[in-house]
Design an enzyme around this catalytic site. Structure first.
Site, mmCIF file in Angstrom:
data_model
loop_
_atom_site.group_PDB
_atom_site.id
_atom_site.type_symbol
_atom_site.label_atom_id
_atom_site.label_comp_id
_atom_site.label_asym_id
_atom_site.label_seq_id
_atom_site.Cartn_x
_atom_site.Cartn_y
_atom_site.Cartn_z
ATOM 1 N N LYS A 96 0.827 -1.215 0.000
ATOM 2 C CA LYS A 96 0.000 0.000 0.000
ATOM 3 C C LYS A 96 0.858 1.260 0.000
ATOM 4 O O LYS A 96 0.624 2.194 0.771
ATOM 5 C CB LYS A 96 -0.969 -0.023 1.176
ATOM 6 C CG LYS A 96 -1.930 -1.213 1.133
ATOM 7 C CD LYS A 96 -2.872 -1.217 2.321
ATOM 8 C CE LYS A 96 -3.809 -2.415 2.274
ATOM 9 N NZ LYS A 96 -3.110 -3.701 2.545
ATOM 10 N N ARG A 97 1.814 1.304 -0.900
ATOM 11 C CA ARG A 97 2.699 2.454 -1.004
ATOM 12 C C ARG A 97 2.060 3.551 -1.868
ATOM 13 O O ARG A 97 0.987 3.385 -2.415
ATOM 14 C CB ARG A 97 4.050 2.030 -1.588
ATOM 15 C CG ARG A 97 4.853 1.056 -0.733
ATOM 16 C CD ARG A 97 5.147 1.625 0.659
ATOM 17 N NE ARG A 97 6.261 0.946 1.294
ATOM 18 C CZ ARG A 97 6.156 -0.007 2.218
ATOM 19 N NH1 ARG A 97 4.970 -0.421 2.599
ATOM 20 N NH2 ARG A 97 7.224 -0.552 2.760
#
Length: 271
Positions: A96-97
């Site tokens: 979830k960057r």
């Protein structure tokens, strides 16, 4: 891995199951804690028992980062083990960057090049220049958070902005980004009623669907509204499979749970 290779594996295995490798040392069998690398030993046993039943594995990187350098090493050993022994399996770094361009480039390099994952999950909040660095990698995929299965999803994602829900604007805008053909999307199974609307916007894209099993999502409903001509779904189950038992038979119990889902999927695919 190309999208076509993934589709081929789905039909070969009669499965579109993704297994989440979210390893919590408080939940794994106690005897593994005596080994040199408990996280990797747990993952290896799960992979050995289930690789023929699934088409993807998804380690959530938080469960590795929490243990510092040892956790990161275990993640590296896990992805290397999958790539070397089961290269046909699609791998997802659930990280979830998403950040400004040069930072995203480094995140992308870390997961898609150094660790050699096939894909990485990315948050869209910062927009185009935070996502396109991930999309630049050939035969790699960026899985954009679209409509998640958590309670807080309603704080922003379904808000009406200028006459349209925000998640729909995210879907439509993302299609205009460079290399958008490399996009997949996260859509939570607990929101099955939204799938028909989502498919009107992105009919051909793959959807990564968490929330089946422990979170209460219904596989039949997801497939009814979310499946496309290429299947187009990766159904993720984490806790419901990997923690089916915390005894010595944990890998066999995981395989039993995975088999149940795979058989359900086989029936759906045969219709």
């Amino acid at each position: 891995m190309t999208t076509q290779q993934l589709i081929s594996q789905i039909h070969k295995k009669k499965s579109f199951l993704c297994i989440g490798l979210d390893v919590d040392l408080n939940k794994i069998p106690k005897h593994l804690l005596q080994t040199e690398d408990p996280i990797f030993e747990f993952n290896k046993a799960i992979i050995d028992a289930t690789h023929h039943l699934c088409v993807a594995y998804k380690p959530n990187t938080a469960f590795y980062e929490a243990y510092g350098l040892k956790g990161w090493k275990a993640l590296e050993k896990t992805i290397n083990y999958i790539n070397q022994n089961h290269p046909e399996i699609f791998t997802i770094a659930d990280a979830k960057r998403g950040d400004i361009g040069n930072t995203s480039s480094m995140y992308a390099k870390a997961f898609l090049e150094d660790l050699a994952f096939d894909s990485v999950t990315v948050a869209p909040y910062m927009g185009k220049d935070s996502v396109e660095p991930f999309l630049a990698f050939k035969n790699k995929h960026t899985i954009l958070l679209a409509l998640t299965s958590n309670e807080g999803a309603f704080d922003f994602q379904t808000k009406n902005v200028d006459g349209k829900e925000l998640y729909k604007q995210v879907l439509e805008t993302s299609k205009t980004w460079k290399n958008s053909e490399n996009l997949m999307y996260v859509v939570g199974a607990t929101k099955a009623e939204y799938f028909a609307e989502i498919r009107r916007i992105i009919p051909d894209s793959f959807l990564l669907v968490p929330g089946v099993g422990a979170q209460g999502g219904n596989l039949q409903d997801v497939c009814k509204y979310g499946m496309n001509s290429n299947v187009g779904l990766l159904i993720n189950s984490s806790r419901g499979i990997i923690y089916a038992s915390n005894n010595n038979d944990f890998a066999e119990a995981a395989a039993t749970k995975a088999k149940e889902l795979q058989q359900e999927m086989e029936i759906i695919l045969s219709k």
